[in-house]
Design a protein around this motif. Structure first.
Motif, PDB file in Angstrom:
ATOM      1  N   ASN A  74       0.765  -1.135  -0.067  1.00  0.00           N
ATOM      2  CA  ASN A  74      -0.095  -0.035   0.018  1.00  0.00           C
ATOM      3  C   ASN A  74       0.842   1.344   0.068  1.00  0.00           C
ATOM      4  N   ALA A  75       2.008   1.409   0.839  1.00  0.00           N
ATOM      5  CA  ALA A  75       2.873   2.504   0.939  1.00  0.00           C
ATOM      6  C   ALA A  75       3.469   2.416  -0.289  1.00  0.00           C
ATOM      7  N   LEU A  76       4.086   1.567  -0.885  1.00  0.00           N
ATOM      8  CA  LEU A  76       4.942   1.597  -2.425  1.00  0.00           C
ATOM      9  C   LEU A  76       3.739   2.267  -3.424  1.00  0.00           C
ATOM     10  N   VAL A  99       2.673  -3.940  -7.292  1.00  0.00           N
ATOM     11  CA  VAL A  99       3.737  -3.307  -7.259  1.00  0.00           C
ATOM     12  C   VAL A  99       5.216  -4.301  -7.145  1.00  0.00           C
ATOM     13  N   TRP A 100       4.925  -5.622  -6.574  1.00  0.00           N
ATOM     14  CA  TRP A 100       5.860  -6.263  -6.216  1.00  0.00           C
ATOM     15  C   TRP A 100       6.608  -6.896  -7.477  1.00  0.00           C
ATOM     16  N   LYS A 101       6.345  -6.772  -8.761  1.00  0.00           N
ATOM     17  CA  LYS A 101       6.779  -7.179  -9.954  1.00  0.00           C
ATOM     18  C   LYS A 101       7.767  -6.145 -10.210  1.00  0.00           C
ATOM     19  N   HIS A 102       7.685  -4.861  -9.606  1.00  0.00           N
ATOM     20  CA  HIS A 102       8.483  -3.641 -10.347  1.00  0.00           C
ATOM     21  C   HIS A 102       9.347  -2.938  -9.129  1.00  0.00           C
ATOM     22  N   VAL A 103       9.409  -3.788  -7.922  1.00  0.00           N
ATOM     23  CA  VAL A 103      10.460  -3.333  -6.758  1.00  0.00           C
ATOM     24  C   VAL A 103      11.012  -4.502  -6.567  1.00  0.00           C
ATOM     25  N   THR A 104      12.246  -4.160  -5.856  1.00  0.00           N
ATOM     26  CA  THR A 104      13.497  -4.965  -5.347  1.00  0.00           C
ATOM     27  C   THR A 104      13.970  -4.488  -4.118  1.00  0.00           C
ATOM     28  N   PRO A 105      13.777  -5.507  -3.045  1.00  0.00           N
ATOM     29  CA  PRO A 105      14.144  -5.078  -1.607  1.00  0.00           C
ATOM     30  C   PRO A 105      15.669  -4.923  -1.969  1.00  0.00           C
ATOM     31  N   ARG A 115      16.805   7.706  19.238  1.00  0.00           N
ATOM     32  CA  ARG A 115      16.842   6.646  20.525  1.00  0.00           C
ATOM     33  C   ARG A 115      15.735   5.696  20.506  1.00  0.00           C
ATOM     34  N   ILE A 116      15.160   5.433  19.275  1.00  0.00           N
ATOM     35  CA  ILE A 116      14.182   4.336  19.052  1.00  0.00           C
ATOM     36  C   ILE A 116      14.694   3.467  18.059  1.00  0.00           C
ATOM     37  N   GLU A 117      14.752   2.050  18.298  1.00  0.00           N
ATOM     38  CA  GLU A 117      15.358   0.962  17.487  1.00  0.00           C
ATOM     39  C   GLU A 117      14.433   1.289  16.437  1.00  0.00           C
ATOM     40  N   THR A 118      14.691   1.067  15.209  1.00  0.00           N
ATOM     41  CA  THR A 118      13.968   1.314  13.908  1.00  0.00           C
ATOM     42  C   THR A 118      14.305   0.419  13.027  1.00  0.00           C
ATOM     43  N   VAL A 119      13.421  -0.295  12.165  1.00  0.00           N
ATOM     44  CA  VAL A 119      13.830  -1.251  11.216  1.00  0.00           C
ATOM     45  C   VAL A 119      13.386  -0.508   9.904  1.00  0.00           C
ATOM     46  N   GLU A 120      14.443  -0.497   8.944  1.00  0.00           N
ATOM     47  CA  GLU A 120      14.235   0.163   7.585  1.00  0.00           C
ATOM     48  C   GLU A 120      14.364  -0.944   6.659  1.00  0.00           C
ATOM     49  N   ILE A 121      13.391  -1.275   5.758  1.00  0.00           N
ATOM     50  CA  ILE A 121      13.478  -2.200   4.782  1.00  0.00           C
ATOM     51  C   ILE A 121      13.396  -1.249   3.352  1.00  0.00           C
ATOM     52  N   ALA A 122      14.595  -1.213   2.532  1.00  0.00           N
ATOM     53  CA  ALA A 122      14.830  -0.311   1.713  1.00  0.00           C
ATOM     54  C   ALA A 122      14.318  -1.060   0.556  1.00  0.00           C
ATOM     55  N   TYR A 123      13.639  -0.388  -0.597  1.00  0.00           N
ATOM     56  CA  TYR A 123      13.590  -1.056  -1.895  1.00  0.00           C
ATOM     57  C   TYR A 123      13.907  -0.012  -3.203  1.00  0.00           C
ATOM     58  N   ARG A 124      14.379  -0.780  -4.110  1.00  0.00           N
ATOM     59  CA  ARG A 124      14.553   0.062  -5.591  1.00  0.00           C
ATOM     60  C   ARG A 124      13.258   0.006  -6.513  1.00  0.00           C
ATOM     61  N   ALA A 125      12.655   0.828  -6.779  1.00  0.00           N
ATOM     62  CA  ALA A 125      11.499   0.736  -7.417  1.00  0.00           C
ATOM     63  C   ALA A 125      11.701   1.238  -9.066  1.00  0.00           C
TER      64      ALA A 125
END
Length: 134
Positions: A74-76, A99-105, A115-125
């Motif tokens: 949804n965000a992508l 979107v999944w056919k057009h993005v790559t993690p 100071r908040i532990e954060t998870v970032e999943i980066a994608y190339r679109a």
């Protein structure tokens, strides 16, 4: 122990994440994102072992990622929509599930932000070649 062992990167073995090597301020390894494959994992930290809170977040991501894919799609797709109106050469998508056919993690990075532990999943679109989306 040899004279140059001091220069060897530190290593850590995790039952879920596998081998992690400390280099450049991060513990580096691979993380499985299910059907999206394995991508580089970066856990911030300089200690003798990765911090337990970051290890826990990475381990949880392995099992939680399939459930997160819908929200990520949804965000992508929200990011895609303005591009679809302006650029003709990009793929035409009608909904988030496409979107999944057009993005790559690209990578997963876990580090503190404000100071908040954060998870970032980066994608190339395909529709935004200038940026990595996180």
């Amino acid at each position: 122990m040899g004279i140059f062992d001091f220069f060897k990167p530190s290593q850590y073995a995790d039952a879920t994440l596998g081998a992690l090597v400390r280099r450049g301020g991060y513990w580096r390894g691979q993380i499985s994102l299910g059907s999206d494959g394995a991508v580089p994992l970066l856990l911030a930290g300089r200690g003798a072992a990765p911090g337990e809170p970051r290890l826990v977040l990475a381990r949880e991501l392995v099992s939680r990622y399939p459930a997160l894919r819908s929200a990520i799609a949804n965000a992508l797709f929200e990011h895609y929509e303005p591009y679809s109106e302006e650029l003709e050469e990009i793929p035409k998508l009608s909904g988030p599930d496409q979107v999944w056919k057009h993005v790559t993690p690209v990578h997963v990075r876990i580090e503190p932000l404000d100071r908040i532990e954060t998870v970032e999943i980066a994608y190339r679109a395909e529709w935004d070649e200038e940026h990595t989306l996180g």
